[in-house]
Motif scaffolding. Structure first.
Motif: not given
Length: 989
Positions: A39-64
């Motif tokens: 149930g954790f939301s994350y963002e991905i970028t199309e055509n990203d060769p690095t396969g990053l998942r970028l999460y933002t916790l409820e308290n604002g902490l960014k997790v790459y």
């Protein structure tokens, strides 16, 4: 493109590229939202060769998060948008101070009794506030003595380096942190199976700030400040920034801080800074490595999700007026003279980024840039280059140049400006923009293979508020820029609006002398543990088994039609290749070989000039080199696999048809002599090359076996060309890393022609290692610190000692939790940097060495020498620390993976030691069974009682020679003699 320039530009790319999303981009880079199984939301970028998942916790902490399974490790960064830009005006250096103190623990980590310790720490804080406010010097000194006294009492309840002990016990590497204008970043690379324990200790570490062992760490910061004063590079850098930014903190507040502020810290200010900026919505966690996305984010949320966010408002920083005329700065010091020209740019997210990045690469890409071809290849200056930097508010494009002998700094400045004028006039090939972008893409491909480099790109994206989608498509955006657009930009941007900084040789009148405060050594309590550490050690991690290599099967072999052996390893990741033709002979076999190999870089053929060759290679996306070491010579080629045949054909054409150039050789000799003169102003070169070599070999060393000016002048450049051409007639072998080895061999069969009978190598000259002991070699140098190197020759190389020496180094001499670091820096504050090691020989015929190093204020030298020699004679024994070092060493081996081309190069190193198998397996099994008694026996047999040569560099006016004489016969060494240079290298050509 040269590797150094490539990596620098990629670092800038990682820091700087943040453009608004272009909806009409040819390559889409849209960001889409997703939800994982938990149930954790994350963002991905199309055509990203690095396969990053970028999460933002409820308290604002960014997790790459990004996955890389090359090795069972995770590169970790914890980044905070908190740097020296935000230091209070009266407390500069505070953010950096704080970075050091975050390693000291909390109310759980590093304490034996928090309630009792806190009473003393509160008292120390109050004393520092009184010390800061006090203007009477005698009373200030009295207060400091009280701080020292109370600090000693407080140390009864603290345990030094508990954080480092825990992190080391995981098998972590690269433990460190750094502070810059807008950031503080904490670093570790951990075994993947230790993620839970790492999160446990990091979540506690960032939960609160405790300023324990403060005054000893303050002295370490002062030693770092002294190192800054000894760096002419930093002095020039600071002067340039002051000129560019007369109002903004970029130019007005150095990260290390003002000396007076360092002497008068406020612990209250430091706590306020931590409470303001070290909050989750102002922080990011970056994890790149062998991880499971869903499981990892759940663990991160469990560890950090409860941290409370706060509203963060960074200070509004001053704006700068436009520069309308040149600004001149000067700095002085012992290193070689150079000149810098810097143009101020707008910051991250501006159009300036895009155009300056392209302009920079057109001017200097290491191969075919205007500066490369017109200045470096033609040897018009000693060396020159340029590089961009972009930060949140502003950026700059810096050009640097070092003069040849007899050339003025203004001459170099004029030549650099001349290249900028060529850019403004469009005097570069139309294909250059496409080639530059392809070069950057090629280099980016290499960067994304490396988990540490990729993780660095992520944390920079966070610090600088960058949209990752914009970074993904940035290089494609660059390719859309037309030549005319770039020329138009250059004519607007590069005007009479720069800062020129002259680095001149001479005495620096601005040096700040720092007193030795006479700190009472604090208690380390190394055999005691906090309750947190005890609980931490009881946590169990999933077992990680080591993996060892069968080199005979990992390195495959074939051969060319003319019988050359080809070792190869397939590149399974991308279409890049690396081809090396290897000759097992070098400068020791033929003294002129190194000279000849380097000379090839300046030559062309009857068909291609040198400039045309550089351009042809650059068009192909292929680089070549000819390099001669002491015992090996390499002719190499690397780049895009599809262009290997054409690149090899071009390299072979140069190899077979190089034309001697007398003028190029004349300038080459001038460059060698100037480089020798310049090296005499580099304290690092004097200590680690000149003094180290003399301490090992005495007069008859490889370092001193050089051609003098007259000898260089007498050499016919045709002879050097013939030496390189004749290399083809010697025994040789090939190593290939890439795809499709058959195609690579076919290219060799087509282009690399050799005679049927190959020659044996000439006999190599052997340099005898001298016995050590009773000698102190001293070089007088204008510097604030003094640096000392202790060196003792040991027994010849024995493979069976590798395990013990590895464990010894972990326990005793290297790392933040080692015995040497704790005693010299943590307890006694006698040095910023101190380490010791038992160095195994890199060849089976050579001897091992015991080495110890310290960099310290000259007025601390007697104490530092005494402390180090006591350690090298009487190894402190701490059972808990030994067990932690043993566990750490085993975990590092278990997590280590030798992969890709490193398999071949590692095997090459082992063979020089007479080892044919992966010796890590034997090391691992040996260390598992070792006890502290075994380590004591190793110390007594190999360290204790050794006879040292001592190498010292420092300011003669400050050195305590009485203390040095206790170590042996003091001999002041002439730098020219150390390197066998002529007193005055006159250019007689």
């Amino acid at each position: 493109m040269t590797q150094i320039k490539t990596l620098f530009v990629l670092a800038i790319l990682a820091i700087c590229f943040s453009c608004k999303t272009d909806q009409n981009s040819e390559v889409a880079a849209a960001t889409t939202a997703h939800t994982d199984a938990n149930g954790f939301s994350y963002e991905i970028t199309e055509n990203d060769p690095t396969g990053l998942r970028l999460y933002t916790l409820e308290n604002g902490l960014k997790v790459y998060l990004s996955k890389n399974t090359d090795e069972p490790k995770i590169q970790t960064y914890i980044a905070v948008r908190a740097g020296s830009n935000y230091d209070p005006k009266q407390s500069t250096g505070l953010a950096h101070y704080l970075e050091h103190m975050v390693f000291k623990g909390t109310d759980k980590i590093g304490t034996l009794d928090w309630e009792k310790e806190k009473v003393y720490l509160d008292s120390i804080s109050n004393l520092y506030e009184a010390h800061r406010a006090e203007t009477n010097l005698d009373k200030k000194e009295e207060l400091y003595r009280k701080i020292d006294e109370v600090s000693l009492e407080a140390s009864n309840y603290s345990v030094a380096n508990e954080y480092d002990k825990m992190i080391s016990s995981l098998g972590a590497t690269g433990t460190n942190a750094h502070t810059w204008f807008e950031e503080t970043v904490y670093k570790n690379k951990i075994p993947a199976n230790e993620l839970d324990k790492w999160l446990t200790v990091e979540s506690e570490r960032f939960s609160m700030l405790v300023l324990r062992l403060f005054h000893t760490e303050l002295e370490a910061v002062f030693e770092e400040f002294n190192r800054t004063q000894d760096s002419d590079f930093r002095k020039g850098y600071y002067a340039m920034l002051k000129g560019l930014f007369p109002n903004h903190p970029y130019g007005q507040q150095t990260t290390i801080g003002n000396a007076e502020h360092l002497k008068n810290p406020s612990l209250v200010d430091i706590h306020n800074y931590f409470n303001t900026y070290y909050v989750p919505n102002n922080m990011a966690m970056v994890l790149v490595g062998d991880l499971d996305f869903d499981a990892t984010i759940a663990k991160v949320n469990k560890a950090f999700g409860a941290f409370e966010n706060k509203e963060v408002t960074h200070p509004v920083l001053p704006k700068e007026d436009a520069l309308t005329s040149p600004v001149t700065k000067e700095v002085f010091g012992p290193t070689a003279e150079n000149v810098s020209i810097a143009f101020r740019a707008n910051g991250i997210g501006s159009e300036d980024q895009k155009f300056v990045t392209l302009a920079d690469m057109i001017l200097a890409n290491g191969n075919a840039g205007l500066i490369d071809l017109n200045l470096n290849q033609k040897q018009v200056v000693q060396n020159a280059s340029c590089s961009p930097t972009f930060l949140n508010d502003y950026g700059y494009h810096q050009f640097t140049g070092t003069p040849k002998e007899g050339q003025s700094l203004n001459d170099v400045k004029a030549l650099l400006l001349e290249q900028i004028e060529k850019l403004k006039k469009g005097e570069f090939d139309d294909w250059m923009i496409d080639a530059v972008v392809n070069d950057l893409k090629l280099s980016q491909t290499k960067q994304y293979e490396n988990s540490t480099a990729l993780a660095s790109a992520y944390y920079n994206a966070f610090i600088h508020h960058e949209d990752w989608a914009s970074k993904v498509k940035f290089l494609n955006d660059l390719k859309k820029v037309t030549k005319q657009e770039l020329v138009d930009f250059a004519n607007k941007f590069y005007q009479n609006n720069y800062v020129v900084t002259y680095k001149r040789q001479g005495e620096d009148s601005n040096i700040v002398k720092v007193q030795n405060p006479g700190i009472t050594p604090v208690h380390l309590n190394r055999d005691k543990s906090s309750k947190f550490l005890t609980a931490f050690n009881s946590m169990e991690s999933e077992d990680l088994k080591p993996k060892f290599i069968d080199y005979k099967t990992a390195i495959k072999t074939t051969e060319t039609t003319n019988g050359i052996g080809v070792s190869y390893i397939e590149n399974e990741l991308n279409d890049l290749f690396d081809l090396n033709i290897i000759f097992d002979m070098g400068g020791d076999n033929d003294k002129k070989l190194k000279l000849a190999a380097n000379y090839m870089d300046y030559l062309g053929t009857a068909k291609y000039s040198n400039e045309e060759l550089k351009k042809e290679f650059y068009k192909l996306g292929v680089s070549y080199y000819v390099f001669a070491g002491d015992d090996k010579t390499y002719v190499g080629l690397n780049g895009l696999k599809e262009n290997l045949p054409k690149g090899l054909e071009l390299l072979e054409h140069l190899w077979n048809n190089a034309v001697p150039d007398q003028d190029a050789y004349k300038k080459y000799v001038e460059s060698i002599i100037k480089e020798r003169q310049d090296s005499k102003g580099q304290k690092g070169s004097i200590l680690w090359n000149g003094l180290m070599s003399y301490g090992k070999y005495g007069e008859k060393s490889r370092l001193r076996n050089i051609y003098k000016t007259d000898e260089l002048n007498a050499i016919d450049p045709k002879e050097l060309v013939d030496i390189v051409k004749d290399m083809k007639n010697y025994n040789q072998r090939v190593f290939y890393y890439g795809k499709d080895v058959d195609a690579a061999v076919a290219a060799l069969n087509s282009s690399h022609t050799i005679p049927e009978d190959l020659k044996e190598y000439p006999e190599a000259l052997v340099y005898e290692e001298q016995e050590t002991g009773g000698n102190v070699y001293f070089v007088d140098f204008d510097m604030v610190q003094s640096e000392m190197l202790f060196l003792a020759k040991g027994e010849p190389f024995k493979a069976e000692n590798i395990a013990a020496s590895t464990l010894f180094n972990t326990y005793f001499g290297s790392g933040l939790s080692s015995i040497v670091f704790q005693e010299i820096r943590e307890s006694k504050s006698l040095a910023y940097s101190a380490f010791s090691s038992y160095q195994m020989a890199d060849e089976k015929e050579n001897a091992n060495y015991v080495m110890a190093y310290m960099g310290t204020q000259a007025n601390k030298m007697p104490q530092a020498v005494s402390a180090m020699m006591d350690l090298m004679t009487n190894m402190p024994e701490a059972e808990k620390q030994f067990n932690a070092a043993k566990e750490a060493t085993l975990k590092k081996i278990a997590a280590q993976r030798i992969t890709k081309s490193n398999i071949f190069w590692n095997y090459e190193s082992l063979k020089k030691r007479g080892i044919e198998n992966d010796n890590r397996e034997e090391m691992y099994n040996t260390i598992k069974d070792m006890t502290i008694e075994d380590l004591r026996n190793f110390f007594n047999s190999n360290i204790k009682g050794e006879n040292y040569n001592v190498m010292v560099i420092g300011n003669k006016k400050d050195i305590d020679f009485k203390a040095l004489k206790e170590l042996g016969k003091v001999q002041e060494m002439d730098v020219d003699y150390l390197f066998n240079y002529e007193k005055t290298e006159k250019l007689k050509m």
